[in-house]
Scaffold this motif. Structure first.
Motif, short mmCIF file in Angstrom:
data_model
loop_
_atom_site.label_atom_id
_atom_site.label_comp_id
_atom_site.label_asym_id
_atom_site.label_seq_id
_atom_site.Cartn_x
_atom_site.Cartn_y
_atom_site.Cartn_z
N ILE A 28 -13.34 -1.24 21.22
CA ILE A 28 -12.64 -0.28 20.38
C ILE A 28 -11.31 -0.85 19.88
CG2 ILE A 28 -11.58 2.01 20.27
CD1 ILE A 28 -14.69 1.94 20.39
N ARG A 29 -10.61 -1.61 20.71
CA ARG A 29 -9.32 -2.18 20.32
C ARG A 29 -9.48 -3.36 19.37
NH1 ARG A 29 -6.06 -3.10 25.76
NH2 ARG A 29 -4.66 -4.10 24.28
N GLU A 30 -10.70 -3.85 19.22
CA GLU A 30 -10.92 -5.05 18.42
C GLU A 30 -11.28 -4.76 16.97
OE1 GLU A 30 -9.84 -7.34 20.33
OE2 GLU A 30 -10.08 -6.07 22.08
N HIS A 34 -10.92 3.03 11.46
CA HIS A 34 -11.92 3.63 10.57
C HIS A 34 -13.34 3.11 10.83
CE1 HIS A 34 -11.00 -0.05 8.27
NE2 HIS A 34 -12.19 0.11 7.73
N LEU A 35 -13.49 2.06 11.64
CA LEU A 35 -14.81 1.53 11.97
C LEU A 35 -15.31 1.95 13.36
CD1 LEU A 35 -14.44 -2.10 10.60
CD2 LEU A 35 -15.52 -0.13 9.49
N LEU A 81 -8.56 -14.87 20.53
CA LEU A 81 -9.60 -13.96 21.00
C LEU A 81 -9.03 -12.65 21.55
CD1 LEU A 81 -11.95 -16.59 22.64
CD2 LEU A 81 -12.40 -15.25 20.57
N GLN A 82 -7.76 -12.65 21.92
CA GLN A 82 -7.13 -11.41 22.37
C GLN A 82 -6.54 -10.61 21.21
OE1 GLN A 82 -4.40 -12.48 25.49
NE2 GLN A 82 -6.05 -12.68 26.97
N THR A 86 -9.26 -8.69 12.68
CA THR A 86 -10.17 -7.67 12.13
C THR A 86 -9.42 -6.52 11.45
OG1 THR A 86 -10.22 -6.54 14.26
CG2 THR A 86 -11.98 -8.14 13.84
N ARG A 87 -8.11 -6.61 11.40
CA ARG A 87 -7.31 -5.51 10.87
C ARG A 87 -7.76 -5.06 9.47
NH1 ARG A 87 -1.70 -7.28 10.58
NH2 ARG A 87 -1.83 -7.08 12.83
N ASN A 88 -8.15 -5.99 8.64
CA ASN A 88 -8.55 -5.66 7.26
C ASN A 88 -10.05 -5.58 7.06
OD1 ASN A 88 -5.85 -5.59 6.37
ND2 ASN A 88 -5.82 -7.81 6.29
#
Length: 117
Positions: A28-30, A34-35, A81-82, A86-88
């Motif tokens: 979920i944090r990755e 909205h996804l 990797l941490q 993926t923000r955009n």
């Protein structure tokens, strides 16, 4: 991919060093907020297979950045990797990750011994 796997091994990076966070929060944090609904929809559809399916999602995430990861040293890989870029992301990026994971899960779920390594 084999070259990425070899590079990770050569750098001494253990899966647990980055995947614990991924599994602990079910990725979920990755992904952007909205996804999350799309991700949870997939989880619910997988039902009892979810624990195994998470392994395939993780592998698909790694494949997404395979070329970049192969150029990074240990510390750079851990940081990358941490904090995955993926923000955009839009739906099509997540769909690619989930589609690959679903394909692999469908192909290999009948032969679980490949997960033992």
């Amino acid at each position: 991919t084999e070259p990425l796997s070899r590079h990770i091994e050569e750098q001494g990076l253990e899966f647990l060093q980055f995947a614990f966070r991924w599994f602990n929060c079910l990725l979920i944090r990755e992904v952007p907020f909205h996804l999350v609904t799309r991700l949870w929809d997939t989880y619910l559809a997988e039902g009892d297979y979810l624990p195994d399916f998470l392994v395939y999602i993780s592998a698909s995430f790694l494949l997404t950045w395979s070329e970049k990861l192969q150029k990074l040293d240990f510390q750079e890989m851990v940081m990358f990797l941490q904090h995955l870029p993926t923000r955009n992301w839009a739906h099509h990026e997540l769909e690619m990750v989930l589609s690959r994971a679903y394909m692999w899960h469908t192909m290999f779920k009948s032969s679980p011994s490949h997960l033992a390594n």
